[in-house]
Design a protein around this motif. Structure first.
Motif, short mmCIF file in Angstrom:
data_model
loop_
_atom_site.label_atom_id
_atom_site.label_comp_id
_atom_site.label_asym_id
_atom_site.label_seq_id
_atom_site.Cartn_x
_atom_site.Cartn_y
_atom_site.Cartn_z
N ILE A 40 42.21 48.90 28.37
CA ILE A 40 40.81 48.46 28.49
C ILE A 40 40.76 47.08 29.14
O ILE A 40 39.93 46.84 30.02
N ARG A 41 41.64 46.18 28.72
CA ARG A 41 41.68 44.84 29.33
C ARG A 41 41.91 44.93 30.84
O ARG A 41 41.25 44.26 31.63
N LEU A 42 42.87 45.77 31.25
CA LEU A 42 43.16 45.94 32.68
C LEU A 42 41.97 46.50 33.44
O LEU A 42 41.63 46.03 34.53
N ARG A 43 41.32 47.51 32.88
CA ARG A 43 40.18 48.13 33.56
C ARG A 43 39.00 47.17 33.65
O ARG A 43 38.33 47.11 34.67
N LEU A 44 38.75 46.40 32.58
CA LEU A 44 37.66 45.42 32.62
C LEU A 44 37.92 44.38 33.70
O LEU A 44 37.01 44.01 34.45
N LYS A 45 39.16 43.93 33.78
CA LYS A 45 39.51 42.93 34.79
C LYS A 45 39.38 43.51 36.19
O LYS A 45 38.78 42.91 37.07
N ARG A 46 39.94 44.69 36.39
CA ARG A 46 39.95 45.31 37.71
C ARG A 46 38.56 45.72 38.19
O ARG A 46 38.19 45.46 39.33
N GLU A 47 37.77 46.32 37.31
CA GLU A 47 36.49 46.88 37.74
C GLU A 47 35.30 45.95 37.58
O GLU A 47 34.28 46.12 38.26
N PHE A 48 35.41 44.96 36.67
CA PHE A 48 34.26 44.09 36.42
C PHE A 48 34.62 42.60 36.47
O PHE A 48 33.76 41.77 36.20
N SER A 49 35.86 42.29 36.79
CA SER A 49 36.31 40.89 36.82
C SER A 49 35.93 40.14 35.55
O SER A 49 35.43 39.02 35.59
N THR A 50 36.14 40.80 34.42
CA THR A 50 35.81 40.18 33.14
C THR A 50 36.93 40.42 32.14
O THR A 50 37.91 41.08 32.44
N THR A 51 36.75 39.85 30.96
CA THR A 51 37.77 39.95 29.92
C THR A 51 37.22 40.72 28.72
O THR A 51 35.99 40.87 28.57
N LEU A 52 38.10 41.16 27.86
CA LEU A 52 37.69 41.87 26.65
C LEU A 52 36.87 40.96 25.72
O LEU A 52 35.85 41.42 25.19
N PRO A 53 37.23 39.69 25.52
CA PRO A 53 36.38 38.84 24.68
C PRO A 53 34.96 38.69 25.23
O PRO A 53 33.98 38.70 24.46
N ARG A 54 34.81 38.58 26.54
CA ARG A 54 33.47 38.49 27.13
C ARG A 54 32.70 39.79 26.89
O ARG A 54 31.52 39.78 26.56
N PHE A 55 33.39 40.91 27.06
CA PHE A 55 32.78 42.22 26.78
C PHE A 55 32.34 42.29 25.32
O PHE A 55 31.24 42.76 25.02
#
Length: 163
Positions: A40-55
């Motif tokens: 999930i961390r990788l996908r958030l970074k790759r697809e939304f340029s964000t982090t899990l804590p921000r999500f």
């Protein structure tokens, strides 16, 4: 020799069979959780340029449209006040969230999603749901329901028997 008349291998090595199986269960749960979290961390970074804590911050705020105080937000996402403060400041700079003083005490700020933040979070949440669904694609609806029941019992046991 039967187990009733002698110690099992697990008991000889310092624990009961139940305690060894409990450890194996914990390790299996942990490994599944860690693997999914990394993905999930990788996908958030790759697809939304964000982090899990921000999500996580945005998810907590999405669930509470009336907003949360910084303390409530910190408790909700299990993060220190200092870390939440930094995350909130960056999300405010990006116009994804905003703060508003409460009516009862102007010193207390409620944190809420902006329209831009709501729109972004909805896109991220939909993608997140697809990723999780894909991860469990090989399980039938019946298997998922059974796992949910089993994990509810696991959670009850954990809650009733603190370390």
């Amino acid at each position: 020799m039967t187990l009733s008349t002698s110690q099992s291998g697990a008991e000889k090595s310092g624990g009961t069979a139940h305690s060894k199986d409990s450890l194996r269960l914990w390790l299996r749960l942990l490994s599944c959780s860690v693997i999914l979290e990394k993905r999930i961390r990788l996908r958030l970074k790759r697809e939304f340029s964000t982090t899990l804590p921000r999500f996580d911050v945005m998810a907590a705020l999405d669930r509470r449209p009336e907003g949360l105080t910084m303390g409530q937000l910190s408790r909700q996402i299990l993060m220190s006040n200092g870390n939440v403060t930094g995350l909130v400041a960056r999300l405010i700079e990006e116009d994804l969230i905003y703060t508003q003083a409460t009516e009862k005490d102007r010193r207390i700020q409620r944190v809420m999603l902006t329209r831009k933040g709501q729109a972004l979070f909805r896109r991220m949440a939909a993608a997140h749901e697809r990723w999780i669904d894909a991860s469990f694609r090989e399980l039938s609806d019946r298997e998922i329901t059974a796992q949910l029941g089993s994990l509810a019992r696991v959670r009850q046991s954990i809650d009733r028997n603190p370390i």
